[in-house]
Design a protein around this motif. Structure first.
Motif, mmCIF file in Angstrom:
data_model
loop_
_atom_site.group_PDB
_atom_site.id
_atom_site.type_symbol
_atom_site.label_atom_id
_atom_site.label_comp_id
_atom_site.label_asym_id
_atom_site.label_seq_id
_atom_site.Cartn_x
_atom_site.Cartn_y
_atom_site.Cartn_z
ATOM 1 N N SER A 14 -53.749 48.583 -20.704
ATOM 2 C CA SER A 14 -53.805 50.071 -20.417
ATOM 3 C C SER A 14 -55.017 51.047 -21.048
ATOM 4 N N LYS A 20 -51.295 60.416 -21.455
ATOM 5 C CA LYS A 20 -51.250 59.496 -20.129
ATOM 6 C C LYS A 20 -51.823 58.028 -20.024
ATOM 7 N N THR A 22 -52.429 54.482 -18.306
ATOM 8 C CA THR A 22 -52.845 53.960 -16.890
ATOM 9 C C THR A 22 -53.031 52.377 -17.109
ATOM 10 N N ASP A 280 -55.075 53.748 -7.425
ATOM 11 C CA ASP A 280 -53.570 53.820 -8.392
ATOM 12 C C ASP A 280 -52.736 52.460 -8.237
ATOM 13 N N HIS A 282 -51.481 50.311 -9.775
ATOM 14 C CA HIS A 282 -50.391 50.170 -11.014
ATOM 15 C C HIS A 282 -48.996 50.542 -10.313
ATOM 16 N N ALA A 283 -49.181 51.913 -9.551
ATOM 17 C CA ALA A 283 -48.244 52.650 -9.010
ATOM 18 C C ALA A 283 -47.549 51.842 -7.711
ATOM 19 N N SER A 285 -45.152 49.285 -5.395
ATOM 20 C CA SER A 285 -44.146 48.253 -5.820
ATOM 21 C C SER A 285 -44.578 47.206 -4.652
ATOM 22 N N ARG A 288 -49.140 44.319 -3.827
ATOM 23 C CA ARG A 288 -50.415 45.365 -3.958
ATOM 24 C C ARG A 288 -51.409 44.976 -2.937
#
Ligand code: ADP
Ligand code: MG
Length: 328
Positions: A14, A20, A22, A280, A282-283, A285, A288
């Motif tokens: 990360s 924050k 990420t 983005d 990682h966001a 679901s 990917r």
């Protein structure tokens, strides 16, 4: 089979900016065996470099390993005190960087940079270290190694600098060499020579090589085994033969379609995967890759690891009829 020399397990990296966090990789896992060339392949921005840097504890101030293990000879590098990691770094595990100048000090001559590590890690006296340095430079294809020893990095051409960096990376007889896109900035002839050099190193010293590339052509040329990464995750791995002849993940298939072939008509446009790696990721679901997937299924469910036999696996939806692309 021998034990792996390096095992990366469920690695999560990360980056932090204020409060924050990420995540940039999650669930990255692969094993590297002595004497093999393992290729880590994926488009730009998939997390290949941060994975490599994390192995050596070089993520910088903002980056941190927030999950998983990196076992070197069974010892977890993630939990190793900085001082001990320093002994491993450049000695047992060394790295050729994507950015050549990054690993060279501009104010020291090549010869001094080369011999410093050998004197420190191999406890060599100066004359002995200098002799080995000259031999190494010659082995990398530098014609006048004595002259190169006296040069400063900026006095060498890009190809020469890359060779000198390889000499530096192997000087202390590392057991693992990590090469992060080592030839991206070089012309085709030098690329071939550098690749031949890496192969010879593996053959002669049984060095385990982790070779990072975005180029599936390099994988076909070099790899014993392959790990395909997409958007911070591993999505397929296996022997090079198995992955290249029977790719299962639609992303691997797409990467392979994007390789020029010899019998291709020159007017034919080379296929490129539409879209790009989402920033983005990682966001997201589910899968990917789904928005770019030629299957057109937009799989919303979480992918699963499919065992394809012989150590070949893919992280995909199980119910896609053998994973064939709809348009190909
Ligand atoms: N120092 C950093 N700080 C914040 N984000 C980073 C840093 N380095 C890399 N990243 C991000 O991590 C992701 C993976 O990058 P990278 O490992 O360089 O990809 P690759 O080597 O596969 O092209 C990208 O989204 C990139 O922007
Ligand atoms: Mg990179």
């Amino acid at each position: 089979m021998t034990d792996p020399i390096l095992e990366v397990r469920d690695l999560e990296i990360s980056f932090f900016s204020g409060k924050k966090r990420t995540p940039r990789t999650d669930g990255v896992r692969f094993s590297l065996y002595p004497g093999e060339i393992l290729c880590l392949v994926g488009e730009s921005g998939c997390g290949k470099s941060v994975t490599a840097l994390s192995i050596l504890g070089l993520l910088g101030d903002a980056g941190r390993i927030t999950g998983g293990e990196i076992l070197f000879d069974g010892q977890d590098l993630v939990r190793l005190p900085e001082k001990e990691l320093d002994r491993v770094r450049g000695n047992e595990i060394s790295m050729i960087f994507q950015d050549i100048m990054y690993s060279m000090n501009p104010v020291f001559r090549i010869g001094d940079q080369l011999t410093e590590g050998m004197r420190k890690h191999l406890h060599m006296a100066r004359p002995e270290a200098e002799q080995r340095a000259v031999e190494l430079l010659r082995k990398t294809g530098i014609r006048e190694p004595e002259k190169a020893m006296r040069a400063y990095p900026h006095q060498l051409s890009g190809g020469m600098r890359q060779r000198a960096m390889i000499a530096m990376a192997v000087a202390c007889r590392p057991r693992i060499l990590i090469a992060d896109e080592p030839t991206t900035a070089l012309d085709a002839t030098i690329q071939l020579q550098i690749m031949a050099l890496l192969r010879r190193l593996r053959d002669e010293e049984n060095t385990a090589v982790l070779l990072i590339t975005h180029d599936i052509g390099v994988v076909a040329e070099m790899a014993d085994r392959v790990v395909v990464m997409y958007a911070g995750q591993c999505v397929e791995d296996g022997t090079a033969e198995s992955v290249l002849t029977a790719p299962r993940h639609p992303y691997t298939r797409a990467l392979m379609r994007a390789v020029p072939t010899l019998n291709m008509d020159r007017s034919e446009r080379l296929y490129s995967i539409p879209g790009q790696v989402p920033e983005d990721y990682h966001a997201l679901s589910g899968c990917r890759f789904r928005d770019r997937c030629p299957n057109g299924q937009r799989c919303a469910g979480k992918p699963v690891w499919l065992d394809l036999g012989g150590g070949h696996r893919a992280y995909c939806a199980p119910d896609l009829a053998d994973g064939r692309d709809q348009d190909g």
